[in-house]
Scaffold this motif. Structure first.
Motif, mmCIF file in Angstrom:
data_model
loop_
_atom_site.group_PDB
_atom_site.id
_atom_site.type_symbol
_atom_site.label_atom_id
_atom_site.label_comp_id
_atom_site.label_asym_id
_atom_site.label_seq_id
_atom_site.Cartn_x
_atom_site.Cartn_y
_atom_site.Cartn_z
ATOM 1 N N ASN A 87 -3.433 -7.174 7.019
ATOM 2 C CA ASN A 87 -3.234 -7.710 5.827
ATOM 3 C C ASN A 87 -2.727 -9.118 5.672
ATOM 4 O O ASN A 87 -1.470 -9.284 6.427
ATOM 5 C CB ASN A 87 -1.883 -6.711 5.251
ATOM 6 C CG ASN A 87 -2.630 -5.150 4.974
ATOM 7 O OD1 ASN A 87 -3.573 -5.029 4.169
ATOM 8 N ND2 ASN A 87 -2.260 -4.298 5.918
ATOM 9 N N PHE A 88 -3.248 -9.861 5.044
ATOM 10 C CA PHE A 88 -2.828 -11.137 4.921
ATOM 11 C C PHE A 88 -2.900 -11.602 3.410
ATOM 12 O O PHE A 88 -2.868 -10.839 2.766
ATOM 13 C CB PHE A 88 -3.967 -12.235 5.631
ATOM 14 C CG PHE A 88 -3.960 -11.829 7.070
ATOM 15 C CD1 PHE A 88 -3.287 -12.407 7.940
ATOM 16 C CD2 PHE A 88 -5.223 -11.503 7.458
ATOM 17 C CE1 PHE A 88 -3.428 -12.191 9.213
ATOM 18 C CE2 PHE A 88 -5.721 -11.240 8.572
ATOM 19 C CZ PHE A 88 -4.465 -11.632 9.780
ATOM 20 N N GLU A 89 -2.014 -12.806 3.214
ATOM 21 C CA GLU A 89 -1.868 -13.136 1.977
ATOM 22 C C GLU A 89 -3.101 -13.102 1.054
ATOM 23 O O GLU A 89 -3.170 -12.718 -0.213
ATOM 24 C CB GLU A 89 -1.251 -14.646 1.847
ATOM 25 C CG GLU A 89 -0.930 -15.038 0.379
ATOM 26 C CD GLU A 89 -0.205 -16.569 0.410
ATOM 27 O OE1 GLU A 89 0.138 -16.946 -0.865
ATOM 28 O OE2 GLU A 89 -0.399 -17.275 1.311
ATOM 29 N N TYR B 94 -7.249 -2.405 -5.448
ATOM 30 C CA TYR B 94 -7.278 -1.173 -4.690
ATOM 31 C C TYR B 94 -8.789 -0.535 -4.476
ATOM 32 O O TYR B 94 -9.272 -0.099 -3.547
ATOM 33 C CB TYR B 94 -6.467 -0.119 -5.254
ATOM 34 C CG TYR B 94 -6.185 1.257 -4.658
ATOM 35 C CD1 TYR B 94 -5.644 1.115 -3.399
ATOM 36 C CD2 TYR B 94 -7.059 2.363 -4.950
ATOM 37 C CE1 TYR B 94 -5.485 2.184 -2.713
ATOM 38 C CE2 TYR B 94 -6.500 3.537 -4.350
ATOM 39 C CZ TYR B 94 -5.928 3.638 -3.104
ATOM 40 O OH TYR B 94 -5.811 4.781 -2.560
ATOM 41 N N LEU B 95 -9.659 -0.881 -5.548
ATOM 42 C CA LEU B 95 -11.064 -0.202 -5.437
ATOM 43 C C LEU B 95 -11.558 -1.394 -4.521
ATOM 44 O O LEU B 95 -12.485 -0.718 -3.874
ATOM 45 C CB LEU B 95 -11.771 -0.549 -6.950
ATOM 46 C CG LEU B 95 -13.089 -0.162 -7.018
ATOM 47 C CD1 LEU B 95 -13.261 1.364 -6.570
ATOM 48 C CD2 LEU B 95 -13.501 -0.535 -8.356
ATOM 49 N N GLY B 96 -11.364 -2.467 -4.470
ATOM 50 C CA GLY B 96 -12.016 -3.351 -3.638
ATOM 51 C C GLY B 96 -11.942 -2.909 -2.285
ATOM 52 O O GLY B 96 -12.728 -2.992 -1.097
ATOM 53 N N TYR C 203 0.773 -1.025 -0.062
ATOM 54 C CA TYR C 203 0.161 0.103 0.018
ATOM 55 C C TYR C 203 1.012 1.086 -0.263
ATOM 56 O O TYR C 203 2.116 1.246 0.375
ATOM 57 C CB TYR C 203 -1.096 0.175 1.393
ATOM 58 C CG TYR C 203 -0.256 -0.018 2.466
ATOM 59 C CD1 TYR C 203 0.382 0.819 3.347
ATOM 60 C CD2 TYR C 203 -0.035 -1.208 3.176
ATOM 61 C CE1 TYR C 203 0.996 0.870 4.404
ATOM 62 C CE2 TYR C 203 0.818 -1.371 4.231
ATOM 63 C CZ TYR C 203 1.046 -0.384 4.930
ATOM 64 O OH TYR C 203 1.526 -0.609 6.354
ATOM 65 N N ASP C 204 0.272 2.255 -0.473
ATOM 66 C CA ASP C 204 0.905 3.684 -0.412
ATOM 67 C C ASP C 204 0.119 4.452 0.588
ATOM 68 O O ASP C 204 -1.018 4.867 0.446
ATOM 69 C CB ASP C 204 0.856 4.341 -1.936
ATOM 70 C CG ASP C 204 1.496 5.721 -2.051
ATOM 71 O OD1 ASP C 204 1.593 6.350 -0.942
ATOM 72 O OD2 ASP C 204 1.647 6.076 -3.152
ATOM 73 N N LYS C 205 0.620 4.755 1.874
ATOM 74 C CA LYS C 205 -0.176 5.429 2.758
ATOM 75 C C LYS C 205 -0.438 6.669 2.447
ATOM 76 O O LYS C 205 -1.462 7.163 2.778
ATOM 77 C CB LYS C 205 0.426 5.354 3.931
ATOM 78 C CG LYS C 205 1.870 6.110 4.188
ATOM 79 C CD LYS C 205 2.480 5.865 5.631
ATOM 80 C CE LYS C 205 3.807 6.526 5.682
ATOM 81 N NZ LYS C 205 4.529 6.411 7.078
ATOM 82 N N ASN D 58 -0.916 -7.909 -0.868
ATOM 83 C CA ASN D 58 -0.340 -7.334 -2.267
ATOM 84 C C ASN D 58 -1.346 -7.019 -3.159
ATOM 85 O O ASN D 58 -0.774 -6.987 -4.525
ATOM 86 C CB ASN D 58 0.439 -8.477 -2.683
ATOM 87 C CG ASN D 58 1.734 -8.958 -1.850
ATOM 88 O OD1 ASN D 58 2.521 -8.078 -1.405
ATOM 89 N ND2 ASN D 58 1.984 -10.010 -1.577
ATOM 90 N N ALA D 59 -2.596 -6.781 -2.669
ATOM 91 C CA ALA D 59 -3.434 -6.368 -3.780
ATOM 92 C C ALA D 59 -3.641 -4.733 -4.002
ATOM 93 O O ALA D 59 -4.511 -4.333 -4.872
ATOM 94 C CB ALA D 59 -4.695 -6.969 -3.386
#
Length: 595
Positions: A248-250, A277-279, A214-216, A269-270
Motif C-alpha cells: 500500500n503506497f500513496e 475499493y472496486l478497483g 482498509y477494513d480487513k 487511502n483508496a
C-alpha cells in the motif's frame, strides 16, 4: 539390446541418485537495509565437480521483459572448506566457481533493491520485498533441485510472508521442491499486518504493508466471494494455501501472479471510495484468476522456463487478455457490480481498442509475440504501431464468449473452454498450442472459428460490436456518429508551465501536416495556448476542412504550421440492455453473464 537397455537404466539411476544428493541452501539476511541491500549466502553440497556455474535469472515470469537482475549483484565471493576459491564471471548473469571437486561450496553476494514494483526487489529500513528471480541464483543445469531458504529478519522485523512451504520446527525457514517453485514465490519480510480467511476450502493469508484505510473484516468477506466465483469456473482450487502480498503506497497499482501467491500494488487511502475499493477487488480477481490461466493452463512456450532468454509466445492475449476480461465477470458474479455496469465497462473496452490506431496495424498474436520488445518499452509512437495484448485480448475474450453462447443457445460459454483447457493441461502435464486452444473452442461451441481467428487473433479486423452485443439483446449506439467533430489528433502535457505535444495519432491532421512530439505549442490561430485549452473555441467552432495555424517552438525556434482539420475517427459507445429482447437473446445473455 536388452543388455544395453539395462545398462542405460543403471546409468540413469546412478545419475539421478547423484543429483538427488546435491543440496542447495540459502541464508538471507540484512546488514544495511536502509541502503537497500540484501545479503545472500548460497551453499551447494554434494556436487563434487571441478567447477560450477551459478546463474541469476534475467527476467521474472509473468513480466515479459529482460530486466538483467544480475546488474544489481555486488561483492560476489566463494569459499570451499572455509578457504577462498577462484571464480570468474563467464556471462552477463553467470559466475563460474572453481570448486576443485569440493563437497561443499559457499557463495556470498549482495543485491541492491530499490525499484518499487511488483516484480523487482525493494529493501529499506521498514521492510524487504524479495522478488525471487531478482535475488536467488541457481546452479546451471540443476533447476530441478530442491532448496531451503532461511530468512534472518533485520532487527525489529518480526514477520515473513510467502507461499513457500515452511520447515517444521525451524522459524523463518522454507523449502522449495525445485527452482521453478522458488522463483515463483516472492517473500515479504518486516512488520506487515497479516490476516487470513478460508475460501473454497483453502486458507488465504493477506500480508498488508504500508498501512491504509482498509477494513480487513470486509476484505475477508469480499475477497472470499471473488475467490469462490473463480474456483466455480474450474471446479477445483489447486492450492493448499495461498498468500496475498499487498503493498500500500500513496499511489499504487499493478499485480504479478505466482503459483500460490500474488503481489498487489494498491493506494493506501483508496479503500473507502467506491471506485478505489472496486478497483482493488478487480485487481484481486485478475491476479487470482491467473492461478489457473497461465500458472497452470498456460501457453506451451511458458514452461519449463528458460531464465537466460526471452520465452516467446503468441498467446498472451489468452493468458493476460482473457484474465482482464474475466476480472469483470468475477466481480459481476460476486455481486459487486450490476449487469449495466458490467456491460458499460466492456463497451468502453471495445471503444478503447477501436480508437487505438495501432489496433489497425498489429494483431493480438503479434502483440503477444512482441511483448519483449514493445509491450514493456512504450514510446511516443506506440499507440500508432501496436495494441496491448491485455486490452485486445479482453475484447477477443468478450467476442469469443458471446459467439460460443450464441452458437449453443446460452448452454455453453468461454467458461467451459477455460475449464476444459485447464483439465487438458493437467492431464497432459504441458502447456497448450494455439491450434489446441482453437480446437477446444470449436469443440465446445460446435462450430468453426477459423474466420474468427483470421479476423481477431491473427488479423486487425474492426470489432463488429453491433453483431456480438446483439446476440445478447444489447444495443450499441455510437454517440459520435454523424457529429463531424473537428480533430487535430495530438496529446499534450503541461511541463513547467509549457504545453508540450506528447503524442500524435496516425493519419490525423497533426500527423499529415507535420506537428511533432516535443513541440511546444505557443498559440492556435493567434490565441495563447492556455486560453485555447481552457475555452476550446478555436477548434470546436471550426469544422473538418478548415485550416488553423499552430505556432510552435521546436528546438528553440518558433514556426507556424498550418493544419487542415479532419473529422474525428473516434467512436463513443453506449450500450443498452433490452429488457424486452427475444427469448433467444435472453438465453444467450444469461449464459454469457452467468447470473
Amino acid at each position: 539390446m536388452k543388455k544395453s537397455i539395462v545398462g542405460l537404466v543403471i546409468l540413469l539411476s546412478v545419475g539421478m541418485t547423484a543429483r538427488s544428493q546435491v543440496k542447495v541452501g540459502f541464508e538471507v539476511s540484512f546488514k544495511e537495509p536502509q541502503a537497500h541491500y540484501v545479503e545472500m549466502e548460497m551453499t551447494i553440497s554434494g556436487l563434487a565437480k571441478d567447477y560450477v556455474d551459478v546463474k541469476m535469472p534475467v527476467w521474472a515470469p509473468g513480466s515479459y521483459l529482460v530486466r538483467e537482475f544480475a546488474k544489481s549483484v555486488e561483492d560476489f565471493s566463494a569459499t570451499a572448506g572455509g578457504k577462498p576459491v577462484k571464480f570468474e564471471k563467464v556471462k552477463k548473469n553467470a559466475w563460474r566457481v572453481y570448486s576443485a571437486k569440493s563437497n561443499a561450496i559457499k557463495i556470498k553476494y549482495r543485491v541492491y533493491g530499490f525499484e518499487v514494483s511488483v516484480r523487482t526487489p525493494f529493501i529499506d529500513e521498514s521492510h524487504a520485498f524479495l522478488s525471487s528471480t531478482g535475488i536467488f541464483m541457481y546452479p546451471d543445469g540443476l533447476l530441478k533441485l530442491p532448496s531451503t531458504v532461511k530468512i534472518i529478519p533485520y532487527k525489529g522485523w518480526s514477520k515473513v510472508s510467502t507461499g513457500l512451504e515452511p520447515v517444521a520446527g525451524q522459524p523463518f525457514t522454507y523449502t522449495a521442491s525445485d527452482f521453478d517453485v522458488l522463483f515463483d514465490s516472492p517473500i515479504e519480510v518486516g512488520n506487515q499486518e497479516v490476516f487470513d480467511f478460508m475460501a473454497s476450502g483453502v486458507k488465504h493469508e493477506v500480508a498488508m504493508y504500508g498501512g491504509g484505510n482498509y477494513d480487513k473484516e470486509r476484505l475477508k468477506v469480499d475477497m472470499a466471494k471473488v475467490i469462490e466465483q473463480a474456483t466455480a469456473i474450474y471446479g477445483e482450487n489447486p492450492n493448499k494455501h495461498y498468500t496475498f502480498i499487498v503493498h500500500n503506497f500513496e499511489r499504487g497499482g499493478g499485480g504479478l501472479e505466482h503459483l500460490n501467491s500474488t503481489v498487489l500494488g494498491a493506494s493506501r487511502n483508496a479503500y473507502q471510495t467506491p471506485e478505489g475499493y472496486l478497483g482493488f477487488l478487480n485487481l484481486v480477481a485478475h491476479e487470482y484468476f491467473h492461478l489457473w490461466n497461465v500458472k497452470r493452463m498456460r501457453p506451451i512456450a511458458l514452461g519449463p522456463f528458460d531464465y537466460d532468454n526471452e520465452n516467446y509466445t503468441t498467446n498472451l492475449w489468452v493468458a493476460e487478455g482473457f484474465t482482464s476480461y474475466y476480472e469483470n465477470k468475477l466481480v459481476l458474479r460476486a455481486g459487486f457490480v450490476d449487469p449495466k455496469t458490467f456491460v458499460d465497462g466492456l463497451v468502453t473496452a471495445v471503444a478503447n481498442v477501436s480508437n487505438t490506431p495501432g489496433a489497425k496495424v498489429q494483431s493480438a498474436a503479434e502483440s503477444s509475440y512482441d511483448a519483449w520488445i514493445k509491450g514493456y518499452r512504450p514510446n511516443e509512437n506506440s499507440n500508432n504501431t501496436g495494441v496491448s495484448y491485455y486490452s485486445k485480448g479482453e475484447v477477443v475474450g468478450l467476442l469469443m464468449d458471446l459467439e460460443i453462447a450464441q452458437a449453443t443457445k446460452g448452454t455453453k460459454s468461454l467458461d467451459d473452454v477455460m475449464k476444459a483447457m485447464y483439465l487438458q493441461g493437467k492431464t497432459l502435464k504441458r502447456g497448450y498450442t494455439d491450434a489446441e486452444f482453437k480446437a477446444m473452442v470449436e469443440k465446445i461451441s460446435g462450430k468453426s472459428f477459423t474466420d474468427f481467428w483470421t479476423k481477431y487473433v491473427n488479423g486487425t479486423h474492426p470489432v463488429e460490436y453491433d453483431k456480438y452485443f446483439g446476440y445478447a439483446g444489447i444495443t450499441i449506439k455510437n454517440q459520435n456518429e454523424g457529429n463531424n467533430i473537428p480533430y487535430i489528433g495530438v496529446a499534450s502535457k503541461k511541463t513547467e508551465g509549457r504545453i508540450i505535444i506528447s503524442a500524435i495519432s496516425r493519419n490525423s491532421a497533426a500527423w499529415v501536416d507535420g506537428l511533432n512530439v516535443n513541440d511546444e505549442v505557443i498559440s492556435v490561430d493567434g490565441v495563447g495556448v492556455e486560453a485555447a485549452l481552457e475555452r476550446m473555441p478555436v477548434i470546436t467552432s471550426k469544422k473538418p476542412g478548415d485550416v488553423v495555424t499552430v505556432k510552435v517552438k521546436r528546438d528553440g525556434i518558433e514556426k507556424d504550421i498550418k493544419i487542415t482539420l479532419k473529422a474525428s475517427p473516434n467512436i463513443k459507445l453506449v450500450g443498452e440492455i433490452q429488457n424486452n429482447a427475444p427469448e433467444s437473446q435472453v438465453l444467450v445473455r444469461k449464459g454469457w453473464m452467468g447470473i
